[in-house]
Design a protein around this motif. Structure first.
Motif, PDB file in Angstrom:
ATOM      1  N   GLN A  10       0.855  -1.194   0.000  1.00  0.00           N
ATOM      2  CA  GLN A  10       0.000   0.000   0.000  1.00  0.00           C
ATOM      3  C   GLN A  10       0.888   1.240   0.000  1.00  0.00           C
ATOM      4  N   TYR A  11       0.408   2.299  -0.632  1.00  0.00           N
ATOM      5  CA  TYR A  11       1.126   3.575  -0.544  1.00  0.00           C
ATOM      6  C   TYR A  11       0.711   4.288   0.735  1.00  0.00           C
ATOM      7  N   TRP A  12       1.684   4.786   1.443  1.00  0.00           N
ATOM      8  CA  TRP A  12       1.453   5.565   2.665  1.00  0.00           C
ATOM      9  C   TRP A  12       1.891   6.999   2.398  1.00  0.00           C
ATOM     10  N   ALA A  13       1.114   7.945   2.887  1.00  0.00           N
ATOM     11  CA  ALA A  13       1.428   9.371   2.699  1.00  0.00           C
ATOM     12  C   ALA A  13       1.410  10.061   4.058  1.00  0.00           C
ATOM     13  N   PHE A  14       2.250  11.066   4.199  1.00  0.00           N
ATOM     14  CA  PHE A  14       2.473  11.685   5.506  1.00  0.00           C
ATOM     15  C   PHE A  14       2.773  13.171   5.348  1.00  0.00           C
ATOM     16  N   ALA A  15       2.191  13.972   6.218  1.00  0.00           N
ATOM     17  CA  ALA A  15       2.569  15.392   6.302  1.00  0.00           C
ATOM     18  C   ALA A  15       2.550  15.801   7.768  1.00  0.00           C
ATOM     19  N   HIS A  16       3.288  16.835   8.084  1.00  0.00           N
ATOM     20  CA  HIS A  16       3.548  17.168   9.482  1.00  0.00           C
ATOM     21  C   HIS A  16       3.778  18.662   9.606  1.00  0.00           C
ATOM     22  N   ASN A  17       3.357  19.248  10.718  1.00  0.00           N
ATOM     23  CA  ASN A  17       3.933  20.544  11.046  1.00  0.00           C
ATOM     24  C   ASN A  17       4.458  20.535  12.467  1.00  0.00           C
ATOM     25  N   GLY A  18       5.502  21.336  12.651  1.00  0.00           N
ATOM     26  CA  GLY A  18       6.136  21.408  13.957  1.00  0.00           C
ATOM     27  C   GLY A  18       7.625  21.171  13.840  1.00  0.00           C
ATOM     28  N   GLN A  19       8.258  21.130  14.987  1.00  0.00           N
ATOM     29  CA  GLN A  19       9.699  20.917  15.055  1.00  0.00           C
ATOM     30  C   GLN A  19       9.975  20.086  16.294  1.00  0.00           C
ATOM     31  N   LEU A  20      10.888  19.144  16.168  1.00  0.00           N
ATOM     32  CA  LEU A  20      11.269  18.326  17.318  1.00  0.00           C
ATOM     33  C   LEU A  20      12.721  18.633  17.692  1.00  0.00           C
ATOM     34  N   ALA A  21      13.002  18.689  18.976  1.00  0.00           N
ATOM     35  CA  ALA A  21      14.378  18.915  19.438  1.00  0.00           C
ATOM     36  C   ALA A  21      14.943  17.603  19.959  1.00  0.00           C
ATOM     37  N   GLY A  22      16.088  17.207  19.417  1.00  0.00           N
ATOM     38  CA  GLY A  22      16.754  16.005  19.926  1.00  0.00           C
ATOM     39  C   GLY A  22      16.062  14.713  19.536  1.00  0.00           C
ATOM     40  N   PHE A  23      15.400  14.711  18.384  1.00  0.00           N
ATOM     41  CA  PHE A  23      14.705  13.497  17.926  1.00  0.00           C
ATOM     42  C   PHE A  23      15.709  12.489  17.392  1.00  0.00           C
ATOM     43  N   ASN A  24      15.603  11.269  17.864  1.00  0.00           N
ATOM     44  CA  ASN A  24      16.523  10.213  17.465  1.00  0.00           C
ATOM     45  C   ASN A  24      15.720   9.066  16.845  1.00  0.00           C
ATOM     46  N   PRO A  25      15.463   9.148  15.540  1.00  0.00           N
ATOM     47  CA  PRO A  25      14.533   8.195  14.919  1.00  0.00           C
ATOM     48  C   PRO A  25      15.088   6.771  14.894  1.00  0.00           C
ATOM     49  N   ASP A  26      14.190   5.798  15.013  1.00  0.00           N
ATOM     50  CA  ASP A  26      14.572   4.398  14.843  1.00  0.00           C
ATOM     51  C   ASP A  26      14.971   4.152  13.392  1.00  0.00           C
ATOM     52  N   GLN A  27      16.035   3.375  13.206  1.00  0.00           N
ATOM     53  CA  GLN A  27      16.489   3.037  11.864  1.00  0.00           C
ATOM     54  C   GLN A  27      15.744   1.805  11.351  1.00  0.00           C
ATOM     55  N   GLY A  28      15.824   1.589  10.056  1.00  0.00           N
ATOM     56  CA  GLY A  28      15.144   0.450   9.451  1.00  0.00           C
ATOM     57  C   GLY A  28      15.190   0.601   7.949  1.00  0.00           C
ATOM     58  N   PRO A  29      14.342  -0.134   7.242  1.00  0.00           N
ATOM     59  CA  PRO A  29      14.400  -0.066   5.775  1.00  0.00           C
ATOM     60  C   PRO A  29      13.983   1.294   5.202  1.00  0.00           C
ATOM     61  N   TYR A  30      13.248   2.093   5.959  1.00  0.00           N
ATOM     62  CA  TYR A  30      12.797   3.389   5.438  1.00  0.00           C
ATOM     63  C   TYR A  30      13.778   4.488   5.845  1.00  0.00           C
ATOM     64  N   THR A  31      14.323   5.186   4.856  1.00  0.00           N
ATOM     65  CA  THR A  31      15.355   6.192   5.068  1.00  0.00           C
ATOM     66  C   THR A  31      14.892   7.512   4.458  1.00  0.00           C
ATOM     67  N   PRO A  32      15.068   8.612   5.171  1.00  0.00           N
ATOM     68  CA  PRO A  32      14.692   9.900   4.570  1.00  0.00           C
ATOM     69  C   PRO A  32      15.533  10.225   3.331  1.00  0.00           C
ATOM     70  N   VAL A  33      14.912  10.875   2.376  1.00  0.00           N
ATOM     71  CA  VAL A  33      15.614  11.349   1.175  1.00  0.00           C
ATOM     72  C   VAL A  33      16.070  12.790   1.385  1.00  0.00           C
ATOM     73  N   GLY A  34      15.203  13.602   1.966  1.00  0.00           N
ATOM     74  CA  GLY A  34      15.535  14.998   2.243  1.00  0.00           C
ATOM     75  C   GLY A  34      16.060  15.154   3.657  1.00  0.00           C
ATOM     76  N   ASP A  35      16.087  16.405   4.145  1.00  0.00           N
ATOM     77  CA  ASP A  35      16.671  16.619   5.466  1.00  0.00           C
ATOM     78  C   ASP A  35      15.725  17.296   6.452  1.00  0.00           C
ATOM     79  N   THR A  36      14.421  17.046   6.299  1.00  0.00           N
ATOM     80  CA  THR A  36      13.459  17.555   7.286  1.00  0.00           C
ATOM     81  C   THR A  36      13.298  16.540   8.415  1.00  0.00           C
ATOM     82  N   ASP A  37      12.991  17.051   9.624  1.00  0.00           N
ATOM     83  CA  ASP A  37      12.664  16.099  10.691  1.00  0.00           C
ATOM     84  C   ASP A  37      11.279  15.488  10.444  1.00  0.00           C
TER      85      ASP A  37
END
Lengths: 258, 258
Positions: A101-128
């Protein structure tokens, strides 16, 4: 702050009217000059439009305003950049495939000190924001090898979102085309329109619609937005920390992230 | 048969002219009425447009024809459905994220008895094209945990593609935004334009362009298409089974699938 717009409906519905209102805020009546994007589900397919240019002067935005793409689930975002430069790769909504299935996501806000879990999904850009999306998908993919029940999805998402609240502002929308998950940590409003339908007047531009001419008696259409988009209707505010999982225009499951 | 169009350039270049020619074949001068799509890379970002409607009458196609999106790598596809119904989910190019890059894929042909390797990438629609794409990504993801060298990519792709040749027609285009991999098992042509640039005349519509007015002396732009798109230039045909990996308008690596 960025602005979010989502729709959940029990019948394919176009979002032209609400989109027109939101777009006026993209560098027009609002400060959101750093791009915009929208994701429409059509069956199992997902149609996305992204533009790193201000939406109030975007040729693509003009097209969408006049082009009634009918969808049961829509996520739209206009951006005021804080983390991550203005570029196509940093323009929401972000999309990935999980469990076919295709998943879509949008967000507003900013996180300080966010340490995301790693896995097969990797960000392409550099937004939190995209990092949060990948974090959620990596958690879902690690826990389940195929699409679990709606209750399990909601449980996993609310567990993953709870720690984010402590890190900053995190209003978000996530969909797999079947439902729309929404979380409010600072500002989010919703309205459910159903029979008898009446007229609606946009706050940001001189536009009015009579929904009765575009609907049937059984239609249920919920619109969720950072700020109410119309001036003559009663929008309801999410509580702080409240999440709602919408399906076919109705709240299917809801709860709070503490 | 579907038609493919790709571009590899050493400078962001718009594809409006070639796109205009291809679109005339989408239900206009050709039989390809079953949707179309295009993927433009811009930096690390990917901008896609998909439409399950015939492209010669598509409002979105008209917009793109007149909207000079500049890109170094483009993949475009117009569809004549054989396997898989006409729907957004079955409309090429397909996209996925791997190693923090967006990958885009389009294909024409049909495979008989194709048994794709399973892995984290799962088709959303029901075309064998999307199954081939997921098969290639599952193989890459299984062999490498991060982006390997270009030679290793080309080696893996040509190894994975070789058995497909025996199953039917498999002309394809694949990109991660850095390069464009192309395989021809039945029909594919290419032309590389560089200084001195001259005029070009589309075969399918009454349109001429003088590239000299739109280029600098160092530009190198290669266009790859199922059939030559212009009537006054010398296009070159791929050999049967030939693959080419294009980067910045030049063939970087090439070989044959036997």
């Amino acid at each position: 702050m960025c602005e979010l717009l989502g729709m959940s409906a029990n019948v394919p519905t176009d979002i032209c009217f609400s989109f027109a209102g939101l777009m006026r805020r993209g560098g027009g009546s609002g400060p959101h000059r750093d791009g915009w994007g929208v994701a429409f589900y059509e069956g199992r397919g997902l149609r996305c439009f992204h533009d790193p240019n201000p939406c109030h002067s975007s040729a693509i935005a003009k097209l969408i305003e006049q082009y009634p793409i009918k969808s049961e689930n829509v996520i739209c975002h206009i951006r005021q950049a804080n983390v991550g430069g203005v570029s196509l790769a940093n323009t929401h909504p972000f999309t990935r495939e999980l469990w076919g299935q295709y998943w879509a996501f949008a967000h507003n806000g900013q996180l300080a000190g966010f340490n995301p879990d790693q896995g097969p999904y990797t960000p392409v850009g550099d937004t939190d924001s995209e990092a949060i999306f990948c974090h959620l998908l990596n958690n879902l993919a690690r826990r389940y090898s195929e699409l679990p029940s709606l209750a399990e999805i909601a449980d996993t998402l609310s567990q993953c979102c709870a720690p984010l609240r402590a890190l900053g502002v995190c209003n978000l929308m996530l969909s797999n085309g079947d439902w729309l998950f929404t979380l409010c940590t600072s500002k989010l409003h919703w309205i459910t329109r159903r029979a008898p339908f009446g007229p609606a007047v946009l706050s940001d531009t001189d536009l009015e619609i009579d929904f009765q001419q575009h609907t049937t008696r059984t239609d249920v259409v919920t619109v969720i937005a950072t700020e109410p988009l119309t001036s003559n209707e009663q929008w309801r505010a999410y509580e702080t920390g409240e999440w709602r999982l919408w399906e076919k225009g109705e709240t299917k499951i809801k709860g709070h992230c503490y």
